[in-house]
Design a protein around this motif. Structure first.
Motif, PDB file in Angstrom:
ATOM      1  N   GLY A   1      -0.416   5.265   9.449  1.00  9.31           N
ATOM      2  CA  GLY A   1      -0.968   4.024   8.498  1.00  9.31           C
ATOM      3  C   GLY A   1      -2.175   3.710   9.216  1.00  9.31           C
TER       4      GLY A   1
ATOM      5  N   GLU B   1      -5.782  -4.553   3.235  1.00 10.30           N
ATOM      6  CA  GLU B   1      -6.047  -5.546   3.545  1.00 10.30           C
ATOM      7  C   GLU B   1      -5.527  -6.806   3.578  1.00 10.30           C
TER       8      GLU B   1
ATOM      9  N   LYS C   1       4.678   6.638  10.200  1.00 13.77           N
ATOM     10  CA  LYS C   1       3.922   5.822   9.444  1.00 13.77           C
ATOM     11  C   LYS C   1       3.441   5.065  10.283  1.00 13.77           C
TER      12      LYS C   1
ATOM     13  N   PHE D   1       0.478  -1.061  -0.046  1.00 15.69           N
ATOM     14  CA  PHE D   1      -0.059  -0.016   0.047  1.00 15.69           C
ATOM     15  C   PHE D   1       0.645   1.156  -0.231  1.00 15.69           C
ATOM     16  N   ALA D   2       1.939   1.073   0.485  1.00 12.41           N
ATOM     17  CA  ALA D   2       2.809   2.369   0.866  1.00 12.41           C
ATOM     18  C   ALA D   2       3.386   2.620  -0.457  1.00 12.41           C
TER      19      ALA D   2
ATOM     20  N   TYR E   1      -9.026   0.827   2.514  1.00 10.21           N
ATOM     21  CA  TYR E   1      -7.299   0.479   2.336  1.00 10.21           C
ATOM     22  C   TYR E   1      -7.394  -1.026   2.546  1.00 10.21           C
TER      23      TYR E   1
ATOM     24  N   ARG F   1      -3.898  10.293  -4.163  1.00 13.90           N
ATOM     25  CA  ARG F   1      -4.749  11.252  -4.283  1.00 13.90           C
ATOM     26  C   ARG F   1      -4.779  12.606  -3.295  1.00 13.90           C
TER      27      ARG F   1
ATOM     28  N   LEU G   1      -5.145   5.721   8.085  1.00 15.54           N
ATOM     29  CA  LEU G   1      -5.864   4.913   7.338  1.00 15.54           C
ATOM     30  C   LEU G   1      -6.950   4.303   7.538  1.00 15.54           C
ATOM     31  N   ARG G   2      -6.393   3.243   7.842  1.00 16.91           N
ATOM     32  CA  ARG G   2      -6.668   1.493   8.120  1.00 16.91           C
ATOM     33  C   ARG G   2      -7.798   2.437   8.718  1.00 16.91           C
TER      34      ARG G   2
ATOM     35  N   LEU H   1       1.869   8.629   2.036  1.00 15.45           N
ATOM     36  CA  LEU H   1       1.386   7.380   3.123  1.00 15.45           C
ATOM     37  C   LEU H   1      -0.175   7.419   1.447  1.00 15.45           C
ATOM     38  N   PRO H   2      -0.123   6.640   0.160  1.00 14.36           N
ATOM     39  CA  PRO H   2       1.116   6.255  -0.106  1.00 14.36           C
ATOM     40  C   PRO H   2       1.735   7.022  -0.318  1.00 14.36           C
ATOM     41  N   LYS H   3       3.838   6.782  -0.627  1.00 15.84           N
ATOM     42  CA  LYS H   3       4.968   7.576  -0.100  1.00 15.84           C
ATOM     43  C   LYS H   3       4.624   8.188  -1.749  1.00 15.84           C
TER      44      LYS H   3
ATOM     45  N   LEU I   1       0.493   8.535  -7.149  1.00 14.67           N
ATOM     46  CA  LEU I   1      -0.015   6.948  -6.768  1.00 14.67           C
ATOM     47  C   LEU I   1      -0.894   8.222  -5.133  1.00 14.67           C
TER      48      LEU I   1
ATOM     49  N   SER J   1     -11.997   7.341  -0.500  1.00 16.45           N
ATOM     50  CA  SER J   1     -12.553   7.172  -2.098  1.00 16.45           C
ATOM     51  C   SER J   1     -13.924   6.678  -1.630  1.00 16.45           C
TER      52      SER J   1
ATOM     53  N   LYS K   1     -12.748  -1.280  11.851  1.00 13.05           N
ATOM     54  CA  LYS K   1     -12.499  -0.406  10.930  1.00 13.05           C
ATOM     55  C   LYS K   1     -13.966   0.103  10.825  1.00 13.05           C
TER      56      LYS K   1
ATOM     57  N   LEU L   1      -9.457   4.748   4.326  1.00 15.62           N
ATOM     58  CA  LEU L   1      -9.756   5.987   3.817  1.00 15.62           C
ATOM     59  C   LEU L   1      -8.702   5.469   2.577  1.00 15.62           C
ATOM     60  N   SER L   2      -7.840   6.773   1.498  1.00 13.06           N
ATOM     61  CA  SER L   2      -7.353   4.981   0.987  1.00 13.06           C
ATOM     62  C   SER L   2      -5.982   6.388   0.346  1.00 13.06           C
ATOM     63  N   ALA L   3      -5.249   7.869   0.816  1.00 15.44           N
ATOM     64  CA  ALA L   3      -4.534   8.324   1.380  1.00 15.44           C
ATOM     65  C   ALA L   3      -4.206  10.038   2.001  1.00 15.44           C
TER      66      ALA L   3
ATOM     67  N   GLY M   1       0.288   2.673  -3.851  1.00  8.89           N
ATOM     68  CA  GLY M   1      -1.098   2.384  -3.182  1.00  8.89           C
ATOM     69  C   GLY M   1      -2.015   2.029  -3.487  1.00  8.89           C
ATOM     70  N   LEU M   2      -3.586   3.038  -4.146  1.00  9.71           N
ATOM     71  CA  LEU M   2      -4.369   2.293  -4.204  1.00  9.71           C
ATOM     72  C   LEU M   2      -4.942   2.439  -5.930  1.00  9.71           C
ATOM     73  N   GLU M   3      -3.972   2.492  -6.878  1.00 10.62           N
ATOM     74  CA  GLU M   3      -4.065   3.108  -8.285  1.00 10.62           C
ATOM     75  C   GLU M   3      -4.835   2.041  -8.451  1.00 10.62           C
TER      76      GLU M   3
ATOM     77  N   LYS N   1     -10.809   1.329  -3.881  1.00 12.09           N
ATOM     78  CA  LYS N   1     -10.885   2.435  -2.428  1.00 12.09           C
ATOM     79  C   LYS N   1     -11.121   2.407  -1.354  1.00 12.09           C
TER      80      LYS N   1
END
Lengths: 374, 394
Positions: free
Chosen positions: B33, A361, B29, A135-136, A359, B73, B36-37, B65-67, B71, B126, A247, B41-43, A139-141, A357
């Motif tokens: 992290g 997992e 981090k 993920f780091a 996170y 948003r 987000l978790r 994050l993401p770095k 990538l 997202s 979550k 969330l996505s970024a 990412g999520l693209e 969309k």
């Protein structure tokens, strides 16, 4: 997309099928799903894998899926027309391994990679760390789909297919130019809780609400569900009562308690963080099968490719089979679309999935459906 | 609408992840992290407020994050909403707006939060949205994050200072070594002209006139004193350059006492200074025997040298637990408080405090030996005429 299925455990049949699929016109990368009972040894299978010139990805699983059938012997080989770069990450249990650095060093055009297929040795101890770094770094693209390979005997052995051979304690990642829609759902519901995880060591839960985890867990399952652990294997009961980590605005993340450690802590598939609040969950065949159908619905909804040329990749947790027993076939039917669509998949030790969309997992006891461009 | 129990638990979990480490990047981090978790969330993108000069400020990406920004948003949505530079009024107006939400054409929502005294935190969801009560309730968590960041930055600044200090210290050590080598070199080179002067020894004195004989005698005395000084200086600088303990060997304490007694007894008798050895001198030690003997000899030599007729010198050995303590006590001239540090440094003793033929190198040499062996050497004296006591602890 070319799909070759065979119930044979013969290594010759496997080699012949793989050669045929990999050398077929237009095939750019190959997914291999094989059964643990085939008992492939690296000595026998490595020469077959090494002679392939297209990128390979896949694993050995307790069982594989073909249509709405479950096979405990045999293999499914899928050849894709889309290009993919495949990379292996080794040392998946190594506490000193820097996955961030490893993943950053992968030279890949992320604008082209629409789907990341990720298969890991399901018995490695740092799968969560890898997933977090995926993920780091990436990412999520892209969509993610994959899961844990390995044996239900929990014996550590080579189980991940790579172009270098059958490997243990590693992950194989395909950055594929493959359109996909991914659906994830599990159907487990709250039975009791929440309990604060007051001490945990990665995948071991030591204490809940400042009491020994085993004591709290067994007491809860006994009082809330009437199930006793007396005289039976721990997993025989625990398979029906997993933990769920909260979550916000989403299904809970399930953690499968599979055994008790010598010190009395509960060993789960996947990490349970200290300070998390967990519920003990329960399910029934209807809720699980309903969730599996929901995973297919979500995947179909998110798929942006051509519907007539699609294939379905199912990543379903092996413990759902153990829980559902004879009703598991209903789950497979619920996850398979109507019509003449190739369906294949595996029963895994943990699932990795994302629809761009949520996170990213590492899931347990979860049904994942991937609708893939054929 | 009040927070649900589940939200409170989630906030608790996020809160516990903030400040768990003092390394900025690792802390962020872990904490981001968790944001987000737990909030699905996505970024995320953390912006730091920096002064750009002339009373203007900008927000620079500090952590993502993401770095990778392509990538991330949150990074992309920051570009659409945050200006490249603000003046004081602009900053105040922006901060007054926080928290606010920006929605992209794809339906993603970016939430901009104030991080007091640091900058802005941007979180992207997202799908779906965060409830207003959730957004408001994140403020205390964000304050905690900002404080944790300040602590991490202070720690980093401290580490950088320590590094600079360490480098400066290394440089000083190097210069000190250079200086000592230079002095040692000069001291060594002085030997050549001294040897020429020393060759006067070879002159047959009978052939000289009485006046010439007196001249040669003066030169000879001068030569002996300069030779001794050169030798002492050379020894001292050699010790300070090498700076390591000698090889450990067995020392019988009783034999050590006898050696010291035989070395100084007659000298003390001549001066009328009673010299006594007290304490338990049984047993043996394994240590830098040569160094120990040299230190004790210096202490007793000085004690006898600075005492007059009838003033006693006592050498005592005391054992306690794992320590062994030698005390050399005299009733002699004593040491003024302002000189009690200087006597352990070379060439810092005023001339009127020196004994005939002494140059002030013996105690500095003893200090070097003690430092190399990690022994302790201390002096106590109530002042002039009050005697002194040197204590060596092994």
């Amino acid at each position: 997309m070319i799909v070759r299925r065979d119930k044979s455990v013969s290594i010759e049949h496997f080699g012949q099928s793989l050669d045929e699929v990999a050398s077929s016109e237009g095939v750019r990368f190959v997914l291999i799903l094989a059964c643990d009972a085939n008992d492939y040894s690296p000595e026998a299978i490595d020469p077959i894998l090494k002679r392939q010139t297209v990128p390979l990805i896949g694993g050995v699983f307790p069982a594989i899926l073909s249509g709405s059938d479950r096979w405990e012997e045999g293999f499914v080989i899928v050849g894709f027309d889309q290009a993919a770069k495949v990379r292996t990450v080794t040392g998946l249990s190594d506490l000193d391994a820097d996955f961030e650095k490893t993943l950053e060093s992968i030279d890949v055009d992320l604008a082209k990679a629409k789907t990341l297929m990720v298969y890991v040795d399901g018995l490695s101890s740092r799968i969560n760390a890898l997933v977090e770094e995926l993920f780091a770094v990436f990412g999520l693209e892209a969509n993610y789909i994959g899961g844990g390979a390995g044996s239900l005997s929990f014996e550590k052995k080579p189980c991940v297919f790579t172009n270098d051979g059958l490997k243990a304690d590693c992950a194989v990642i395909a950055f594929a130019e493959l359109e996909a829609g991914i659906g994830v759902s599990h159907g487990w519901r709250e039975l009791a809780g929440p309990f604060e995880v007051t001490e945990a060591d990665r995948n071991k839960v030591v204490s809940l609400d400042w009491r020994p985890a085993q004591e709290v867990y067994q007491e809860t399952v006994r009082s809330q569900a009437g199930a006793s652990f007396e005289g039976v294997e721990f997993f025989e009961v625990s398979k029906g009562y997993p933990f769920g980590i909260s979550k916000l605005g989403s299904e809970k993340i399930v953690r499968d308690p599979i055994s008790l450690d010598e010190d009395g802590s509960i060993v789960c598939v996947g990490e349970v963080p200290t300070n998390a609040f967990v519920h003990v969950l329960a399910g029934d065949p209807e809720s699980l099968i309903g969730a599996a159908g929901e995973a297919l619905r979500r995947a179909e909804e998110l798929f942006r490719g051509e519907p007539e040329s699609r294939g379905i990749l199912l990543i379903d947790c092996i413990s759902r089979l153990l829980f559902l027993g004879d009703r598991f076939r209903d789950e497979l039917i619920a996850m398979s679309p109507d019509g003449d669509v190739p369906v294949f998949g595996a029963l895994t030790l943990g699932e990795i999935a994302n629809n761009r969309k949520d996170y990213l997992e590492f899931y347990n006891k979860t049904a994942v459906v991937g609708v893939l461009q054929g | 609408m009040p927070l649900k129990a589940e939200e409170i638990q989630i906030f608790y979990e996020i809160s516990m992840s903030i400040g768990s480490e003092l390394d900025c990047r690792s802390m962020l981090k872990e904490a981001l992290g968790k944001y987000l978790r737990k909030l699905n969330l996505s970024a995320s993108c953390l912006l730091r407020k920096v002064a750009t000069g002339e009373g203007k400020f900008a927000f620079e990406p500090y952590y993502r994050l993401p770095k990778m920004s392509v990538l991330n948003r949150a990074s992309q949505m920051v570009e659409a909403r945050i200006d490249s530079e603000y003046d004081q009024a602009g900053i105040a107006s922006l901060q007054a707006e926080l928290p606010f939400t920006v929605e992209s054409s794809a339906g993603e929502k970016a939430y901009f939060f104030d991080l007091p005294d640091f900058g802005i935190l941007v979180l992207v969801k997202s799908e779906g949205s965060l409830r207003q009560s959730t957004v408001r309730s994140l403020a205390p968590l964000n304050r905690k994050l900002a404080h944790a960041l300040s602590a991490c930055l202070q720690k980093e600044a401290l580490s950088r200072s320590e590094e600079r200090l360490e480098k400066a210290n290394e440089q000083l050590q190097e210069w000190n070594t250079d200086k000592l080598s230079f002095i040692q070199y000069i001291s060594h080179e002085l030997n050549t002209p001294l040897n020429w002067i020393g060759s006067l020894n070879m002159i047959e004195e009978e052939t000289l006139s009485p006046d010439s004989q007196r001249c040669v005698e003066f030169v000879r005395k001068g030569f002996l004193r300069i030779s001794k000084l050169a030798q002492l200086a050379s020894d001292y600088f050699e010790k300070s350059r090498l700076n390591w303990p000698g090889q450990p060997t067995q020392v019988l304490l009783a034999a050590l006492r006898e050696e010291l007694r035989s070395r100084f007894e007659s000298k003390a008798q001549v001066k009328g200074v009673p010299l006594t050895f007290e304490g338990d001198w049984s047993g043996e030690l394994s240590l830098d025997a040569k160094g120990l003997l040299e230190v004790l000899e210096s202490l007793i030599e000085n004690a006898v040298g600075f005492s007059d007729f009838g003033e006693a010198v006592k050498v005592e050995l005391a054992k306690g637990g794992e320590t062994i303590r030698f005390r050399v006590e005299d009733q002699g001239v004593g040491i003024e408080p302002n000189l009690q540090g200087a006597i352990f440094k070379p060439c810092q003793i005023p001339e009127h405090k020196r004994t005939p033929g002494g140059y002030g190198f013996s105690l500095p040499c003893a200090r070097l030996i003690c430092e190399a062996n990690k022994w302790s050497l201390k002096v106590e004296s109530e002042g002039l005429g009050q005697g002194s006591c040197f204590e060596l602890t092994l």
